[in-house]
Write an enzyme that holds these catalytic residues in place. Structure first.
Site, mmCIF file in Angstrom:
data_model
loop_
_atom_site.group_PDB
_atom_site.id
_atom_site.type_symbol
_atom_site.label_atom_id
_atom_site.label_comp_id
_atom_site.label_asym_id
_atom_site.label_seq_id
_atom_site.Cartn_x
_atom_site.Cartn_y
_atom_site.Cartn_z
ATOM 1 N N ASP A 1 -19.826 49.164 31.279
ATOM 2 C CA ASP A 1 -20.007 47.904 31.998
ATOM 3 C C ASP A 1 -21.028 48.024 33.122
ATOM 4 O OD1 ASP A 1 -18.362 49.570 33.523
ATOM 5 O OD2 ASP A 1 -16.580 48.349 33.228
ATOM 6 N N ASN B 1 -4.269 46.539 37.130
ATOM 7 C CA ASN B 1 -3.750 45.378 36.394
ATOM 8 C C ASN B 1 -3.796 45.606 34.882
ATOM 9 O OD1 ASN B 1 -6.460 45.290 35.874
ATOM 10 N ND2 ASN B 1 -6.825 43.264 36.757
ATOM 11 N N HIS C 1 -6.457 46.569 33.147
ATOM 12 C CA HIS C 1 -7.747 46.308 32.487
ATOM 13 C C HIS C 1 -8.348 47.599 31.928
ATOM 14 C CE1 HIS C 1 -10.408 46.744 36.399
ATOM 15 N NE2 HIS C 1 -10.266 47.888 35.807
ATOM 16 N N GLU D 1 -10.275 41.965 31.923
ATOM 17 C CA GLU D 1 -9.146 41.660 32.788
ATOM 18 C C GLU D 1 -8.009 41.032 31.968
ATOM 19 O OE1 GLU D 1 -9.476 42.966 35.546
ATOM 20 O OE2 GLU D 1 -11.161 42.292 36.747
HETATM 21 P P1 PGA Z 1 -10.847 54.046 38.940
HETATM 22 O O1 PGA Z 1 -11.053 52.684 38.167
HETATM 23 O O2 PGA Z 1 -11.135 55.140 37.982
HETATM 24 O O3 PGA Z 1 -11.810 54.006 40.092
HETATM 25 O O4 PGA Z 1 -9.405 54.071 39.400
HETATM 26 C C1 PGA Z 1 -10.571 52.555 36.861
HETATM 27 C C2 PGA Z 1 -10.709 51.134 36.393
HETATM 28 O O5 PGA Z 1 -10.646 50.200 37.201
HETATM 29 O O6 PGA Z 1 -10.853 50.945 35.170
#
Ligand code: PGA
Length: 239
Positions: free
Chosen positions: A67, A135, A137, A142
């Site tokens: 992304d 959450n 995702h 999302e």
């Molecule tokens: P993080 O993010 O590795 O910084 O915890 C993971 C995500 O939001 O997919």
């Protein structure tokens, strides 16, 4: 899905990094899918160490990232391209011509088509690294009422904005991003998902033990036939 629990993020990085390096050594022109965020950084550190010790080369590897934010130039200090450059690309021998990124500033439909075709032309992604949001995702897909397919432009949720705005000190965090869709992620041949810390425990439980629902996008991984989930004890605490 196979679930493995480790003591800390460093051990997870070594385990994930070893899977990747062993695979690259067996198929030097393989296709790797990379993620940004804190979760994969120890994996990248392991890969960099193996490269520095002459044990692996990424010179024929092709990469696709999950992304990219909309509204930031690719070379902005907060772009995911810059993140990858700083945390991996500039430290190993991946060739820039083999690096693929979504353009958060391109036309959504054309960009989605371009990325899907580029992945297909390379024969698909062999190993995709994932984190998971608080959450549930994966990439920037999302929670919603339906699973997405190819790359699309998403409006970020408040939970994601809260989690990621710590990285934006003097720029306002973008509210939208281009992300690989759930379908594109699920077509990866192997998936390694990494989660650490208490803040991920509920999402991890929902992903592994809950129903398969787009309200916890990661739960779709229950239907993938080669997914390994690497957790520390805190992230596994509700299992
Ligand atoms: P993080 O993010 O590795 O910084 O915890 C993971 C995500 O939001 O997919």
């Amino acid at each position: 899905m196979e679930v493995r629990v480790f003591k800390n993020a460093g051990e997870i990085g070594a385990a994930a990094g070893k899977i990747i390096c062993d695979f690259v050594n067996s198929k030097p022109d393989c296709v790797l899918g990379f993620a940004t965020g804190a979760s994969p950084v120890p994996t990248y550190d392991y890969m960099i160490n193996q490269f520095n010790e002459g044990k692996v080369s990424f010179k024929d590897v092709t990469t696709f990232n999950l992304d990219e934010y909309c509204g930031l130039p690719a070379d902005h200090k907060n772009s995911y391209f810059t993140f990858m450059k700083e945390n991996l690309f500039s430290k190993v021998d991946i060739q820039s011509k083999n690096i693929n990124f979504l353009d958060g500033n391109a036309d959504e439909e054309q960009e989605s088509k371009r990325y899907a075709e580029a992945i297909k032309a390379k024969g698909g992604i062999d190993i995709q690294i994932l984190g998971i949001g608080r959450n549930g995702h994966i990439a920037f897909n999302e929670p919603s009422d339906e699973f997405t397919d190819e790359a699309w432009k998403v409006t970020l949720s408040q939970s994601t904005i809260d989690a990621n705005s710590i990285y934006f000190d003097d720029t306002e965090m973008p509210r939208s991003a281009m992300t690989m869709g759930i379908g594109s992620i699920m077509r990866s041949k192997k998936i390694i998902l990494i989660a650490t810390g208490n803040s991920k425990a509920q999402a991890v439980k929902d992903m592994i033990k809950g129903p398969v629902t787009p309200h916890c996008p990661a739960s779709i991984l229950q239907q993938h036939n080669d997914t390994v989930i690497l957790l520390d004890e805190a992230a596994a605490s509700l299992l």
